[in-house]
Design a protein around this motif. Sequence first.
Motif, PDB file in Angstrom:
ATOM      1  N   ILE A   3      29.484  53.852 131.636  1.00 31.25           N
ATOM      2  CA  ILE A   3      30.777  53.727 132.140  1.00 31.25           C
ATOM      3  C   ILE A   3      31.856  53.407 131.181  1.00 31.25           C
ATOM      4  CG2 ILE A   3      32.298  52.483 134.095  1.00 31.25           C
ATOM      5  CD1 ILE A   3      29.925  51.806 135.405  1.00 31.25           C
ATOM      6  N   THR A   5      35.091  52.022 130.389  1.00 30.37           N
ATOM      7  CA  THR A   5      35.878  51.064 130.824  1.00 30.37           C
ATOM      8  C   THR A   5      37.452  51.160 130.329  1.00 30.37           C
ATOM      9  OG1 THR A   5      35.313  49.599 129.455  1.00 30.37           O
ATOM     10  CG2 THR A   5      34.272  49.583 131.776  1.00 30.37           C
ATOM     11  N   TRP A   8      41.324  52.683 132.241  1.00 32.49           N
ATOM     12  CA  TRP A   8      41.091  52.940 133.746  1.00 32.49           C
ATOM     13  C   TRP A   8      42.551  52.581 134.365  1.00 32.49           C
ATOM     14  CZ3 TRP A   8      36.319  51.745 136.665  1.00 32.49           C
ATOM     15  CH2 TRP A   8      35.222  52.449 136.407  1.00 32.49           C
ATOM     16  N   THR A  12      38.265  48.564 138.494  1.00 32.04           N
ATOM     17  CA  THR A  12      36.954  48.654 138.895  1.00 32.04           C
ATOM     18  C   THR A  12      36.778  47.614 140.099  1.00 32.04           C
ATOM     19  OG1 THR A  12      36.334  48.445 136.524  1.00 32.04           O
ATOM     20  CG2 THR A  12      34.519  48.443 137.878  1.00 32.04           C
ATOM     21  N   ILE A  15      37.169  50.071 143.091  1.00 33.91           N
ATOM     22  CA  ILE A  15      36.327  51.235 143.189  1.00 33.91           C
ATOM     23  C   ILE A  15      34.997  50.462 143.705  1.00 33.91           C
ATOM     24  CG2 ILE A  15      34.666  52.551 141.929  1.00 33.91           C
ATOM     25  CD1 ILE A  15      37.294  52.815 140.015  1.00 33.91           C
ATOM     26  N   GLU A  53      40.137  61.488 140.016  1.00 32.27           N
ATOM     27  CA  GLU A  53      39.911  60.132 139.008  1.00 32.27           C
ATOM     28  C   GLU A  53      39.212  59.219 139.937  1.00 32.27           C
ATOM     29  OE1 GLU A  53      42.049  56.836 136.415  1.00 32.27           O
ATOM     30  OE2 GLU A  53      43.251  58.502 137.174  1.00 32.27           O
ATOM     31  N   LYS A  56      35.538  60.369 140.504  1.00 37.77           N
ATOM     32  CA  LYS A  56      35.076  60.595 139.490  1.00 37.77           C
ATOM     33  C   LYS A  56      34.352  59.189 139.167  1.00 37.77           C
ATOM     34  CE  LYS A  56      35.162  62.207 134.511  1.00 37.77           C
ATOM     35  NZ  LYS A  56      36.216  62.605 133.623  1.00 37.77           N
ATOM     36  N   LYS A  57      35.220  58.078 139.123  1.00 39.04           N
ATOM     37  CA  LYS A  57      35.055  56.679 138.795  1.00 39.04           C
ATOM     38  C   LYS A  57      33.804  55.993 139.926  1.00 39.04           C
ATOM     39  CE  LYS A  57      38.815  56.126 135.884  1.00 39.04           C
ATOM     40  NZ  LYS A  57      40.018  55.642 135.461  1.00 39.04           N
ATOM     41  N   LEU A  61      30.509  54.828 138.763  1.00 35.72           N
ATOM     42  CA  LEU A  61      29.801  53.362 139.047  1.00 35.72           C
ATOM     43  C   LEU A  61      28.546  53.400 139.727  1.00 35.72           C
ATOM     44  CD1 LEU A  61      30.557  50.640 138.556  1.00 35.72           C
ATOM     45  CD2 LEU A  61      32.064  50.487 140.378  1.00 35.72           C
TER      46      LEU A  61
END
Length: 154
Positions: A3, A5, A8, A12, A15, A53, A56-57, A61
């Motif tokens: 990932i 980081t 970002w 997180t 998400i 985005e 994708k994240k 994750l």
Amino acid sequence: GQIDTEGWAMNTTVIDEAIDKYVHERMEKGRKSAAERFLSYAYLRYGGDELKEFLKKVRGLTRYYVDFLTLMENPFKGPELAWLASMIMVGIVSGFMMENEEMRIAGIFVFSGTVVHAFSLLRMVARKWRETGVMIAIYREIIEIVDKEAPGLV
């Protein structure tokens, strides 16, 4: 699945909360309802490039969670292995106790307790294995949803 980081724009935690909401909704109301709520949340919260985005994240994750749980799927990692080893040792000692006339009754009690704990361990391991398998399947569903919604994300 590493990932990234750095840089970002999204936290997180946000998400992770979206993934967690999907998991809870999935367990309570089923796949279709969870997918609809997840996508509604994504579209309402993010638009345009931010949506891609975000997805994708989420995918990154979730893939990390799948990799981690797959690695941890072995139910005899951690304290369960120590518990199993100690039960085997106690079972062996109780066998020696049952051979001795003076300690036979105590050996029977110790052995029966070991058998009860063995069944408890097996139930706990089976439950843990089942729960891990369910979580992996749910996380894979999230990846499928993201792949259908935004094909071509890497």
